[in-house]
Design a protein around this motif. Structure first.
Motif, PDB file in Angstrom:
ATOM      1  N   LEU A 143      47.587  28.539  42.393  1.00 41.73           N
ATOM      2  CA  LEU A 143      47.487  27.984  41.056  1.00 41.73           C
ATOM      3  C   LEU A 143      47.807  26.498  41.122  1.00 41.73           C
ATOM      4  O   LEU A 143      48.528  26.045  42.011  1.00 41.73           O
ATOM      5  N   GLU A 144      47.288  25.752  40.184  1.00 45.18           N
ATOM      6  CA  GLU A 144      47.421  24.301  40.195  1.00 45.18           C
ATOM      7  C   GLU A 144      48.844  23.843  39.876  1.00 45.18           C
ATOM      8  O   GLU A 144      49.504  24.371  38.977  1.00 45.18           O
ATOM      9  N   GLY A 145      49.315  22.856  40.624  1.00 47.70           N
ATOM     10  CA  GLY A 145      50.611  22.234  40.346  1.00 47.70           C
ATOM     11  C   GLY A 145      51.756  23.225  40.373  1.00 47.70           C
ATOM     12  O   GLY A 145      51.873  24.021  41.298  1.00 47.70           O
ATOM     13  N   ASP A 146      52.597  23.190  39.323  1.00 45.95           N
ATOM     14  CA  ASP A 146      53.763  24.062  39.239  1.00 45.95           C
ATOM     15  C   ASP A 146      53.519  25.300  38.386  1.00 45.95           C
ATOM     16  O   ASP A 146      54.474  25.993  38.010  1.00 45.95           O
ATOM     17  N   VAL A 147      52.260  25.586  38.095  1.00 47.72           N
ATOM     18  CA  VAL A 147      51.925  26.792  37.346  1.00 47.72           C
ATOM     19  C   VAL A 147      52.195  27.998  38.246  1.00 47.72           C
ATOM     20  O   VAL A 147      51.712  28.065  39.374  1.00 47.72           O
ATOM     21  N   LEU A 148      52.982  28.955  37.748  1.00 47.35           N
ATOM     22  CA  LEU A 148      53.337  30.142  38.517  1.00 47.35           C
ATOM     23  C   LEU A 148      52.579  31.384  38.081  1.00 47.35           C
ATOM     24  O   LEU A 148      52.543  32.376  38.813  1.00 47.35           O
ATOM     25  N   ILE A 149      51.988  31.354  36.866  1.00 47.26           N
ATOM     26  CA  ILE A 149      51.298  32.532  36.343  1.00 47.26           C
ATOM     27  C   ILE A 149      50.179  32.119  35.394  1.00 47.26           C
ATOM     28  O   ILE A 149      50.297  31.132  34.653  1.00 47.26           O
ATOM     29  N   GLU A 150      49.098  32.875  35.445  1.00 44.98           N
ATOM     30  CA  GLU A 150      48.000  32.753  34.492  1.00 44.98           C
ATOM     31  C   GLU A 150      47.583  34.172  34.130  1.00 44.98           C
ATOM     32  O   GLU A 150      47.503  35.041  35.002  1.00 44.98           O
ATOM     33  N   VAL A 151      47.347  34.418  32.863  1.00 38.90           N
ATOM     34  CA  VAL A 151      46.992  35.759  32.395  1.00 38.90           C
ATOM     35  C   VAL A 151      45.713  35.670  31.571  1.00 38.90           C
ATOM     36  O   VAL A 151      45.573  34.779  30.731  1.00 38.90           O
ATOM     37  N   THR A 152      44.807  36.595  31.821  1.00 40.21           N
ATOM     38  CA  THR A 152      43.589  36.711  31.033  1.00 40.21           C
ATOM     39  C   THR A 152      43.475  38.152  30.552  1.00 40.21           C
ATOM     40  O   THR A 152      43.764  39.077  31.306  1.00 40.21           O
ATOM     41  N   VAL A 153      43.080  38.332  29.289  1.00 45.48           N
ATOM     42  CA  VAL A 153      42.990  39.676  28.735  1.00 45.48           C
ATOM     43  C   VAL A 153      41.727  39.844  27.918  1.00 45.48           C
ATOM     44  O   VAL A 153      41.144  38.878  27.420  1.00 45.48           O
ATOM     45  N   THR A 154      41.335  41.102  27.790  1.00 40.53           N
ATOM     46  CA  THR A 154      40.290  41.514  26.867  1.00 40.53           C
ATOM     47  C   THR A 154      40.938  42.508  25.905  1.00 40.53           C
ATOM     48  O   THR A 154      41.646  43.419  26.331  1.00 40.53           O
ATOM     49  N   ALA A 155      40.715  42.298  24.622  1.00 42.67           N
ATOM     50  CA  ALA A 155      41.313  43.166  23.604  1.00 42.67           C
ATOM     51  C   ALA A 155      40.286  43.525  22.547  1.00 42.67           C
ATOM     52  O   ALA A 155      39.228  42.892  22.433  1.00 42.67           O
ATOM     53  N   ILE A 156      40.629  44.543  21.771  1.00 41.16           N
ATOM     54  CA  ILE A 156      39.810  44.990  20.651  1.00 41.16           C
ATOM     55  C   ILE A 156      40.381  44.381  19.368  1.00 41.16           C
ATOM     56  O   ILE A 156      41.592  44.326  19.191  1.00 41.16           O
ATOM     57  N   ARG A 157      39.497  43.962  18.482  1.00 41.84           N
ATOM     58  CA  ARG A 157      39.961  43.476  17.182  1.00 41.84           C
ATOM     59  C   ARG A 157      40.416  44.654  16.333  1.00 41.84           C
ATOM     60  O   ARG A 157      39.897  45.744  16.450  1.00 41.84           O
ATOM     61  N   GLU A 158      41.349  44.363  15.444  1.00 37.35           N
ATOM     62  CA  GLU A 158      41.839  45.420  14.552  1.00 37.35           C
ATOM     63  C   GLU A 158      40.874  45.637  13.419  1.00 37.35           C
ATOM     64  O   GLU A 158      40.096  44.835  13.067  1.00 37.35           O
ATOM     65  N   LYS A 199      48.669  42.332  20.928  1.00 44.32           N
ATOM     66  CA  LYS A 199      48.956  42.733  22.310  1.00 44.32           C
ATOM     67  C   LYS A 199      48.794  44.230  22.537  1.00 44.32           C
ATOM     68  O   LYS A 199      48.463  44.662  23.638  1.00 44.32           O
ATOM     69  N   HIS A 200      48.989  45.042  21.510  1.00 44.66           N
ATOM     70  CA  HIS A 200      48.827  46.484  21.671  1.00 44.66           C
ATOM     71  C   HIS A 200      47.369  46.920  21.600  1.00 44.66           C
ATOM     72  O   HIS A 200      47.073  48.109  21.724  1.00 44.66           O
ATOM     73  N   ARG A 201      46.467  45.958  21.447  1.00 44.15           N
ATOM     74  CA  ARG A 201      45.030  46.236  21.433  1.00 44.15           C
ATOM     75  C   ARG A 201      44.358  45.763  22.729  1.00 44.15           C
ATOM     76  O   ARG A 201      43.137  45.820  22.860  1.00 44.15           O
ATOM     77  N   ILE A 202      45.163  45.298  23.702  1.00 46.35           N
ATOM     78  CA  ILE A 202      44.616  44.858  24.992  1.00 46.35           C
ATOM     79  C   ILE A 202      44.108  46.080  25.754  1.00 46.35           C
ATOM     80  O   ILE A 202      44.824  47.063  25.906  1.00 46.35           O
ATOM     81  N   VAL A 203      42.875  45.988  26.245  1.00 47.80           N
ATOM     82  CA  VAL A 203      42.324  47.077  27.048  1.00 47.80           C
ATOM     83  C   VAL A 203      42.309  46.740  28.535  1.00 47.80           C
ATOM     84  O   VAL A 203      42.349  47.636  29.380  1.00 47.80           O
ATOM     85  N   SER A 204      42.268  45.460  28.857  1.00 48.24           N
ATOM     86  CA  SER A 204      42.206  45.048  30.262  1.00 48.24           C
ATOM     87  C   SER A 204      42.910  43.709  30.428  1.00 48.24           C
ATOM     88  O   SER A 204      42.778  42.833  29.576  1.00 48.24           O
ATOM     89  N   ALA A 205      43.660  43.582  31.525  1.00 48.32           N
ATOM     90  CA  ALA A 205      44.374  42.333  31.798  1.00 48.32           C
ATOM     91  C   ALA A 205      44.312  42.013  33.281  1.00 48.32           C
ATOM     92  O   ALA A 205      44.324  42.912  34.126  1.00 48.32           O
ATOM     93  N   LYS A 206      44.260  40.722  33.561  1.00 47.12           N
ATOM     94  CA  LYS A 206      44.376  40.228  34.933  1.00 47.12           C
ATOM     95  C   LYS A 206      45.504  39.218  34.945  1.00 47.12           C
ATOM     96  O   LYS A 206      45.527  38.283  34.148  1.00 47.12           O
ATOM     97  N   VAL A 207      46.449  39.424  35.844  1.00 51.79           N
ATOM     98  CA  VAL A 207      47.592  38.530  35.999  1.00 51.79           C
ATOM     99  C   VAL A 207      47.451  37.860  37.354  1.00 51.79           C
ATOM    100  O   VAL A 207      47.311  38.539  38.379  1.00 51.79           O
ATOM    101  N   TYR A 208      47.475  36.551  37.349  1.00 54.59           N
ATOM    102  CA  TYR A 208      47.397  35.769  38.584  1.00 54.59           C
ATOM    103  C   TYR A 208      48.752  35.114  38.774  1.00 54.59           C
ATOM    104  O   TYR A 208      49.226  34.404  37.880  1.00 54.59           O
ATOM    105  N   ILE A 209      49.393  35.360  39.910  1.00 53.93           N
ATOM    106  CA  ILE A 209      50.683  34.723  40.175  1.00 53.93           C
ATOM    107  C   ILE A 209      50.632  33.959  41.488  1.00 53.93           C
ATOM    108  O   ILE A 209      49.913  34.330  42.408  1.00 53.93           O
ATOM    109  N   ALA A 210      51.392  32.877  41.526  1.00 57.29           N
ATOM    110  CA  ALA A 210      51.372  31.985  42.685  1.00 57.29           C
ATOM    111  C   ALA A 210      52.065  32.590  43.897  1.00 57.29           C
ATOM    112  O   ALA A 210      51.746  32.248  45.031  1.00 57.29           O
TER     113      ALA A 210
END
Length: 116
Positions: free
Chosen positions: A101-116, A57-68
């Motif tokens: 978001l579909e059904g009772d889903v309240l959040i979806e998260v997508t990230v791009t990270a660097i490998r260690e 998680k500390h190698r994430i460079v970009s994140a998108k959070v989708y909330i309902a």
């Protein structure tokens, strides 16, 4: 070579990696929870997916959070910040969008990270 990690749904993978980049996406494994619970489970899954492909998680460079419901953004932000920690050197670039978001889903998260 592209590495692809199968998810539960047809037509898509939960994670992919190419060279030193990792992409992953997650939703909560329990959609009966409120935004706080769903955010916690979603972020735990993100971390597990990243570790599976040699990142963290500390190698994430970009994140998108989708909330309902954008009214839940402050609650989600608290969980997000607790998860990342106080060291701003670990904070990624992030966007948060209110979406259907579909059904009772309240959040979806997508990230791009660097490998260690």
């Amino acid at each position: 070579m592209i590495e692809r990690i199968r998810g539960a749904y047809q037509g898509r993978n939960k994670s992919s990696a190419y060279k030193d980049l990792v992409w992953t996406v997650a939703t909560s494994s329990d959609v009966t929870l409120d935004i706080v619970g769903q955010t916690q489970l979603t972020l735990e899954t993100i971390q597990a997916n990243l570790i599976q492909l040699g990142s963290h998680k500390h190698r994430i460079v970009s994140a998108k959070v989708y909330i309902a419901d954008m009214k839940d953004k402050a609650l989600m932000d608290r969980v997000w910040c607790d998860w990342l920690g106080e060291d701003e050197n670990h904070w990624p670039q992030r966007a948060c969008l209110g979406v259907d978001l579909e059904g009772d889903v309240l959040i979806e998260v997508t990230v791009t990270a660097i490998r260690e």
